[in-house]
Design an enzyme around this catalytic site. Sequence first.
Site, PDB file in Angstrom:
ATOM      1  CE  LYS A  30      -0.362  -2.016  -6.271  1.00  0.00           C
ATOM      2  NZ  LYS A  30       0.038  -2.783  -7.481  1.00  0.00           N
ATOM      3  CE1 TYR A  54       4.412  -5.495  -5.710  1.00  0.00           C
ATOM      4  CE2 TYR A  54       5.060  -3.221  -5.388  1.00  0.00           C
ATOM      5  CZ  TYR A  54       4.075  -4.183  -5.483  1.00  0.00           C
ATOM      6  OH  TYR A  54       2.746  -3.834  -5.353  1.00  0.00           O
ATOM      7  CG  ASN A  71      -2.594  -2.949 -10.060  1.00  0.00           C
ATOM      8  OD1 ASN A  71      -2.078  -2.297  -9.163  1.00  0.00           O
ATOM      9  ND2 ASN A  71      -2.231  -4.194 -10.336  1.00  0.00           N
ATOM     10  CG  HIS A  83      -0.050  -5.230  -2.582  1.00  0.00           C
ATOM     11  ND1 HIS A  83       0.496  -6.225  -3.346  1.00  0.00           N
ATOM     12  CD2 HIS A  83       0.160  -5.598  -1.296  1.00  0.00           C
ATOM     13  CE1 HIS A  83       1.021  -7.158  -2.537  1.00  0.00           C
ATOM     14  NE2 HIS A  83       0.835  -6.791  -1.298  1.00  0.00           N
ATOM     15  CD  GLU A 133       3.297  -8.620   0.431  1.00  0.00           C
ATOM     16  OE1 GLU A 133       2.090  -8.344   0.619  1.00  0.00           O
ATOM     17  OE2 GLU A 133       3.717  -9.182  -0.596  1.00  0.00           O
TER      18      GLU A 133
END
Length: 139
Positions: free
Chosen positions: A11, A51, A114, A117, A128
């Site tokens: 990310k 998302y 975080n 993913h 995805e």
Amino acid sequence: MEKSLTFAMIKPDAFKNDYTSEILFEILKAGFKLRAIKITLLTLEKAEQFYSEHRGKEFFERLTCFMSSGPVMALILEKPDAVNEFRKLIGKTDPAEAQEGTIRKKYGTTTSQNAVHGSDSVEHAEREWGFFFSRREIH
Ligand code: ATP
Ligand code: MG
């Protein structure tokens, strides 16, 4: 697809903090094989589609703005039981709750930021990686 694959993404916070190559190295050391790799940018619209299951939640705007704020590294990874093995390697969503030694514990900062993913099912993984790769880009 007969091989056990998952989709992962490093990310924008990891790029900002210069952890991208360390995280990729950890993934490879954990025995995942690279089947596709790409550094790209998500537009806000793409992040909202990616998302879409979280649309309407309190953190949706924060999440999609963050995910379109800088580069991401999209990965298709192979390993036996890839989806579950990768979720174990990254740890819980909130880095503060993630187990010692997991990628989110080491490199994540907040629940939004975080570092990485990982798809939560084989079906979601296929959906995805479709956002990022054409068939010819997966070997
Ligand atoms: P990911 O799908 O990114 O691998 P996950 O499956 O552990 O993470 P999800 O519940 O799918 O968690 O949430 C997707 C992402 O949305 C999280 O990784 C995180 O960046 C963000 N997120 C989830 N819950 C929150 C929250 N309460 N506050 C802020 N961001 C959140
Ligand atoms: Mg998820």
